[in-house]
Scaffold this motif. Structure first.
Motif, PDB file in Angstrom:
ATOM      1  N   THR A  44     113.683  32.909  -5.872  1.00 17.55           N
ATOM      2  CA  THR A  44     112.239  32.438  -6.290  1.00 17.55           C
ATOM      3  C   THR A  44     112.337  32.150  -7.604  1.00 17.55           C
ATOM      4  N   ASN A  45     111.002  31.585  -8.153  1.00 13.10           N
ATOM      5  CA  ASN A  45     111.025  31.032  -9.558  1.00 13.10           C
ATOM      6  C   ASN A  45     110.851  32.307 -10.195  1.00 13.10           C
ATOM      7  N   VAL A  46     110.731  33.572  -9.923  1.00 12.32           N
ATOM      8  CA  VAL A  46     110.835  34.605 -10.761  1.00 12.32           C
ATOM      9  C   VAL A  46     112.201  35.552 -10.293  1.00 12.32           C
ATOM     10  N   PRO A  47     113.374  35.364 -10.935  1.00  8.86           N
ATOM     11  CA  PRO A  47     114.634  35.906 -10.483  1.00  8.86           C
ATOM     12  C   PRO A  47     114.603  37.457 -10.765  1.00  8.86           C
ATOM     13  N   ASN A  48     114.179  37.613 -11.894  1.00  9.57           N
ATOM     14  CA  ASN A  48     114.146  38.952 -12.330  1.00  9.57           C
ATOM     15  C   ASN A  48     113.137  40.018 -12.142  1.00  9.57           C
ATOM     16  N   ALA A  49     112.367  39.723 -10.894  1.00  4.74           N
ATOM     17  CA  ALA A  49     111.285  40.250 -10.428  1.00  4.74           C
ATOM     18  C   ALA A  49     111.712  41.912 -10.182  1.00  4.74           C
ATOM     19  N   TYR A  50     110.806  42.938 -10.595  1.00  6.29           N
ATOM     20  CA  TYR A  50     111.017  44.313 -10.703  1.00  6.29           C
ATOM     21  C   TYR A  50     109.795  44.867 -10.600  1.00  6.29           C
ATOM     22  N   ILE A  51     109.498  45.183  -9.378  1.00  2.85           N
ATOM     23  CA  ILE A  51     108.189  45.880  -8.953  1.00  2.85           C
ATOM     24  C   ILE A  51     108.360  47.478  -8.583  1.00  2.85           C
ATOM     25  N   THR A  52     107.251  48.380  -9.211  1.00  2.22           N
ATOM     26  CA  THR A  52     107.145  49.840  -8.938  1.00  2.22           C
ATOM     27  C   THR A  52     106.166  49.995  -8.418  1.00  2.22           C
ATOM     28  N   THR A  53     105.941  51.306  -7.946  1.00  2.00           N
ATOM     29  CA  THR A  53     104.786  51.860  -7.661  1.00  2.00           C
ATOM     30  C   THR A  53     104.357  53.329  -8.129  1.00  2.00           C
ATOM     31  N   PHE A  77      93.952  61.864  19.816  1.00  2.00           N
ATOM     32  CA  PHE A  77      93.475  60.541  19.181  1.00  2.00           C
ATOM     33  C   PHE A  77      92.633  61.362  17.897  1.00  2.00           C
ATOM     34  N   GLU A  78      93.074  60.987  16.523  1.00  2.00           N
ATOM     35  CA  GLU A  78      92.623  61.603  15.309  1.00  2.00           C
ATOM     36  C   GLU A  78      91.864  60.805  14.359  1.00  2.00           C
ATOM     37  N   PRO A  79      90.734  60.181  14.735  1.00  2.00           N
ATOM     38  CA  PRO A  79      90.056  59.274  13.688  1.00  2.00           C
ATOM     39  C   PRO A  79      89.676  59.679  12.393  1.00  2.00           C
ATOM     40  N   GLY A  80      90.025  59.199  11.394  1.00  2.00           N
ATOM     41  CA  GLY A  80      89.445  59.787  10.274  1.00  2.00           C
ATOM     42  C   GLY A  80      89.600  58.872   8.940  1.00  2.00           C
ATOM     43  N   LEU A  81      89.412  59.346   7.759  1.00  2.00           N
ATOM     44  CA  LEU A  81      89.526  58.513   6.505  1.00  2.00           C
ATOM     45  C   LEU A  81      90.742  59.154   5.865  1.00  2.00           C
ATOM     46  N   MET A  82      91.433  58.227   5.121  1.00  2.00           N
ATOM     47  CA  MET A  82      92.452  58.462   4.098  1.00  2.00           C
ATOM     48  C   MET A  82      92.272  57.654   2.923  1.00  2.00           C
ATOM     49  N   THR A  83      92.193  58.215   1.663  1.00  2.00           N
ATOM     50  CA  THR A  83      92.149  57.581   0.616  1.00  2.00           C
ATOM     51  C   THR A  83      93.061  57.957  -0.343  1.00  2.00           C
ATOM     52  N   ASN A  84      93.380  56.953  -1.183  1.00  3.73           N
ATOM     53  CA  ASN A  84      94.497  57.149  -2.134  1.00  3.73           C
ATOM     54  C   ASN A  84      94.327  55.944  -3.102  1.00  3.73           C
ATOM     55  N   THR A  85      94.773  56.185  -4.542  1.00  2.00           N
ATOM     56  CA  THR A  85      94.788  55.122  -5.404  1.00  2.00           C
ATOM     57  C   THR A  85      96.165  55.105  -6.064  1.00  2.00           C
ATOM     58  N   LYS A  86      96.584  53.886  -6.288  1.00  2.00           N
ATOM     59  CA  LYS A  86      98.068  53.783  -6.531  1.00  2.00           C
ATOM     60  C   LYS A  86      98.054  52.604  -7.881  1.00  2.00           C
ATOM     61  N   LYS A  87      98.946  52.882  -8.733  1.00  2.00           N
ATOM     62  CA  LYS A  87      99.167  51.738  -9.896  1.00  2.00           C
ATOM     63  C   LYS A  87     100.363  50.875  -9.582  1.00  2.00           C
ATOM     64  N   ILE A  88     100.309  49.714  -9.350  1.00  2.00           N
ATOM     65  CA  ILE A  88     101.494  48.768  -9.221  1.00  2.00           C
ATOM     66  C   ILE A  88     102.001  48.361 -10.476  1.00  2.00           C
ATOM     67  N   TYR A  89     103.281  48.422 -10.872  1.00  2.00           N
ATOM     68  CA  TYR A  89     103.904  47.816 -12.195  1.00  2.00           C
ATOM     69  C   TYR A  89     104.738  46.653 -11.920  1.00  2.00           C
ATOM     70  N   PHE A  90     104.413  45.557 -12.501  1.00  2.00           N
ATOM     71  CA  PHE A  90     105.242  44.348 -12.429  1.00  2.00           C
ATOM     72  C   PHE A  90     106.103  44.299 -13.634  1.00  2.00           C
ATOM     73  N   ASN A  91     107.132  44.978 -13.604  1.00  2.00           N
ATOM     74  CA  ASN A  91     107.957  45.566 -14.675  1.00  2.00           C
ATOM     75  C   ASN A  91     108.594  44.020 -15.448  1.00  2.00           C
ATOM     76  N   HIS A  92     108.614  43.132 -14.619  1.00  2.00           N
ATOM     77  CA  HIS A  92     109.090  41.788 -15.258  1.00  2.00           C
ATOM     78  C   HIS A  92     108.039  41.043 -16.151  1.00  2.00           C
ATOM     79  N   LEU A  93     106.910  41.702 -16.136  1.00  2.00           N
ATOM     80  CA  LEU A  93     105.931  40.850 -16.925  1.00  2.00           C
ATOM     81  C   LEU A  93     105.755  41.521 -18.034  1.00  2.00           C
ATOM     82  N   SER A  94     105.685  40.873 -19.160  1.00  2.00           N
ATOM     83  CA  SER A  94     105.501  41.582 -20.481  1.00  2.00           C
ATOM     84  C   SER A  94     104.196  42.098 -21.088  1.00  2.00           C
TER      85      SER A  94
END
Length: 220
Positions: A44-53, A77-94
Motif C-alpha cells: 500500500t501507500n503506507v508501507p510502515n502501517a502499524y495498528i494496535t487496540t 437463543f440469547e438476545p441481549g446487548l453487549m457494550t464496549n469502548t476501545k481505543k485504536i492506535y495508528f502507530n505509524h502516524l506522528s
C-alpha cells in the motif's frame, strides 16, 4: 442416626425435573473484554502501517430461551446487548490527533447456540456450547459522512460472529445458576473505509474484526 442424616442430605438433588422441560427461560449478566484483530495489506501507500487496540472491560445483559432437543442437547437463543469502548492506535502516524481513534460498540447481540451437556452428577452438569450470531452495532457511525480525515472512525452496522464456550450448570434450591466463559469472533470485515482510497488510516487494512472473551452468569 447422625451419620445417616448427613448421608441422606448429600443425596438431595435440587430441581430434579428441571431438565425435563421442553422450553424454559432465563436471563444473564456478564462482563466482556473485546479488541480488534487487524490484518494489513503488504503493498500500500503506507508501507510502515502499524495498528494496535487497547481493550477495555464492557458489560453484557440479555434474555435466554432454551429448547430441549435431546437429553444432552439444547438449542438456545440469547438476545441481549453487549457494550464496549476501545481505543485504536495508528502507530505509524506522528500526531496524537491523527493516531488515536475511539471505537464505541453497543451491539444488539442475537446468538443461536447449541449446548452439549454431560449427564447430570448430583447438582452439577458441565457443558460446551457453540454457534453463530447476528450483531447490529448501534454506535457504528456507518452512515456518518465524516471519516477519519475529520476524526471519525466508522464501522459496519450489521455483522456476523461465531462463539464457543464452556460452562457448568449448578442446580440450586430455586433456580439453576450457570457460569460460563466464551470466546466471540467476528466473521466479516467490520471496518468502513474512508472516501480516500489512499487513506493513511484505512487503506492498509484488509480485515478488522471483533474478538473477545465473555464471562457470563446465567440464571434459569
Amino acid at each position: 442416626t447422625t451419620i445417616a442424616f448427613f448421608a441422606q442430605r448429600d443425596k438431595v438433588e435440587y430441581l430434579p425435573t428441571f431438565d425435563k422441560k421442553k422450553l424454559h427461560y432465563g436471563f444473564y449478566l456478564g462482563l466482556n473484554q473485546n479488541d480488534f484483530k487487524f490484518s494489513l495489506r503488504k503493498n500500500t501507500n503506507v508501507p510502515n502501517a502499524y495498528i494496535t487496540t487497547e481493550p477495555t472491560t464492557g458489560f453484557n445483559v440479555g434474555l435466554i430461551a432454551d429448547l430441549r432437543l435431546h437429553e444432552n442437547l439444547n438449542l438456545r437463543f440469547e438476545p441481549g446487548l453487549m457494550t464496549n469502548t476501545k481505543k485504536i492506535y495508528f502507530n505509524h502516524l506522528s500526531t496524537h490527533r491523527d493516531s488515536v481513534r475511539d471505537a464505541s460498540s453497543t451491539y444488539l447481540h442475537l446468538p443461536l447456540l447449541l449446548k452439549f451437556s454431560t449427564d447430570r452428577y448430583k447438582n452439577i452438569k458441565p457443558y460446551v456450547l457453540g454457534g453463530f450470531s447476528f450483531n447490529y452495532n448501534l454506535s457504528s457511525n456507518e452512515a456518518n459522512q465524516d471519516d477519519n480525515s475529520a476524526g471519525q472512525f466508522r464501522m459496519k452496522s450489521s455483522n456476523f460472529m461465531y462463539e464457543v464456550g464452556v460452562g457448568i450448570d449448578i442446580y440450586l434450591y430455586f433456580f439453576k445458576f450457570s457460569p460460563s466463559i466464551r470466546g466471540v469472533f467476528a466473521i466479516n470485515n467490520e471496518i468502513v473505509y474512508d472516501k480516500d482510497s489512499n487513506s493513511k488510516w484505512t487503506a492498509p487494512v484488509s480485515y478488522m474484526g471483533t474478538r473477545g472473551v465473555f464471562l457470563t452468569l446465567a440464571f434459569e
